[in-house]
Design a protein around this motif. Structure first.
Motif, PDB file in Angstrom:
ATOM      1  N   GLU A  48       0.808  -1.219   0.000  1.00  0.00           N
ATOM      2  CA  GLU A  48       0.000   0.000   0.000  1.00  0.00           C
ATOM      3  C   GLU A  48       0.844   1.273   0.000  1.00  0.00           C
ATOM      4  N   GLY A  52       2.985   2.364  -7.207  1.00  0.00           N
ATOM      5  CA  GLY A  52       1.910   1.823  -8.026  1.00  0.00           C
ATOM      6  C   GLY A  52       0.580   1.732  -7.310  1.00  0.00           C
ATOM      7  N   VAL A  53       0.606   1.340  -6.034  1.00  0.00           N
ATOM      8  CA  VAL A  53      -0.633   1.186  -5.272  1.00  0.00           C
ATOM      9  C   VAL A  53      -0.947   2.428  -4.445  1.00  0.00           C
ATOM     10  N   LYS A  57      -2.764   3.991  -8.000  1.00  0.00           N
ATOM     11  CA  LYS A  57      -4.089   3.400  -7.765  1.00  0.00           C
ATOM     12  C   LYS A  57      -4.934   4.293  -6.858  1.00  0.00           C
ATOM     13  N   THR A  60      -5.963   7.523  -8.750  1.00  0.00           N
ATOM     14  CA  THR A  60      -6.964   7.206  -9.769  1.00  0.00           C
ATOM     15  C   THR A  60      -8.333   7.020  -9.132  1.00  0.00           C
ATOM     16  N   GLU A  61      -8.392   6.263  -8.061  1.00  0.00           N
ATOM     17  CA  GLU A  61      -9.670   6.011  -7.388  1.00  0.00           C
ATOM     18  C   GLU A  61     -10.224   7.280  -6.758  1.00  0.00           C
ATOM     19  N   CYS A 121      -1.509  10.470  -1.257  1.00  0.00           N
ATOM     20  CA  CYS A 121      -0.986  10.189  -2.599  1.00  0.00           C
ATOM     21  C   CYS A 121      -0.600  11.473  -3.328  1.00  0.00           C
ATOM     22  N   PHE A 199      -2.373   9.584 -14.359  1.00  0.00           N
ATOM     23  CA  PHE A 199      -2.941   8.470 -13.601  1.00  0.00           C
ATOM     24  C   PHE A 199      -3.939   7.737 -14.485  1.00  0.00           C
ATOM     25  N   VAL A 201      -5.776   3.870 -15.912  1.00  0.00           N
ATOM     26  CA  VAL A 201      -5.461   2.515 -16.368  1.00  0.00           C
ATOM     27  C   VAL A 201      -5.553   2.527 -17.892  1.00  0.00           C
TER      28      VAL A 201
END
Length: 309
Positions: A48, A52-53, A57, A60-61, A121, A199, A201
């Motif tokens: 976490e 990357g996470v 991630k 992005t979320e 982040c 950011f 996918v």
């Protein structure tokens, strides 16, 4: 993948290895753009906490959640830079303002901006932006910090988004399939740079490329990577992604009017001309050579080689 497309050179983002930044130089070997990969994860760090996470991630979320929670009008969804929603915040000047001020948003957007900037982040990304600038353009880095520290001290009402950041304003481009049209951010500090982190996918070899028209370059732009460019002077934008993919970006910037405000002694050019005509005339004359002086803010390749040896 290299090659050409409509006369533009297609360039892979990472030129040597996945953790080695690339640079774009002008004819004088000045580094005018930096292609910075994600920083290396600390050995043994939790999943976490990886870039990357914990950053890509999570960011992005967070941006997708905010996009879904807000309602934007037609003007906010369709503008000169593209057809997507964005949220801006921070300190600004120019555009008819009498004094530097904070960007004003509707309550819901202001709350969303504050929420995003409070996330770990984006704090990590802002710190990464600062480190890139300090390494590749240390003189410009010092100029930004000196100018903005003085402005914040003189105008304590201004909100500082990230305490250690060189840039006073930021934009969250909320996609979800972000495509920016060819444009120049003419209000940005012309002698400065703007960091942009992608950011989402998407397959960066098939879409989402960053385009520098003036330099004749199409650059692969993987999620989690950062490009630092003089957005106030170079035409730039990015290409479409595939229909099933998503793309967002986070960028920081500084209005050129803030630097002029500082140069004029925390006053407008009109006020300066009224209060000190001699100094105003001197500064107007100085404008003729300012661009050449501004170029010295950018490092040359040999300087970077010496600093890393």
């Amino acid at each position: 993948m290299g090659g050409e497309f409509f006369g533009l050179s297609v360039r892979p983002f990472h030129t040597h290895c996945c953790r080695t930044p690339g640079v774009v130089t002008d004819e004088g070997s000045r580094v005018i753009a930096v292609l910075a990969p994600p920083p290396e994860d600390a050995p043994g760090c939790k999943e976490e906490d990886t870039w990357g996470v914990g950053v890509v991630k999570a960011a992005t979320e967070a941006m997708e959640q905010i996009r879904k929670s807000l309602v934007f009008n037609h003007r906010e969804l369709h503008h000169r830079q593209g057809d997507y929603a964005c949220i801006n915040g921070g300190a600004l000047h120019g555009g008819g303002r009498q004094l530097p001020g904070n960007i004003l948003n509707p309550p819901e957007q202001a709350a969303a901006f504050n929420h995003l900037t409070s996330q770990r982040c984006f704090k990590r990304v802002a710190g990464h932006h600062d480190r890139i600038l300090s390494h590749y353009a240390p003189r410009l880095y010092k100029c930004y910090h000196m100018t903005m520290n003085a402005i914040y001290q003189h105008h304590p009402h201004l909100k500082r988004i990230f305490p250690s950041s060189a840039w006073p304003a930021a934009t969250f481009n909320l996609g979800p399939r972000l495509v920016t049209k060819q444009h120049v951010n003419s209000g940005n500090y012309a002698a400065g740079v703007c960091p942009i982190t992608a950011f989402g996918v998407y397959d960066h070899t098939k879409g989402g490329h960053f385009v520098l028209w003036d330099m004749g370059l199409i650059i692969e732009f993987p999620p989690g990577s950062t490009i630092v460019v003089p957005s106030g002077t170079l035409l730039h934008g990015n290409t479409a992604i595939q229909p099933h993919e998503c793309c967002y970006s986070f960028t920081q910037y500084a209005a050129g009017a803030l630097f002029r405000w500082f140069d004029y002694g925390f006053r407008s050019s009109k006020k300066l001309s009224e209060e000190d005509p001699a100094l105003f005339a001197e500064m107007e004359h100085h404008r003729l050579t300012r661009w050449a002086e501004s170029l010295t803010m950018f490092s040359k390749l040999e300087e970077l080689s010496m600093s890393s040896s």
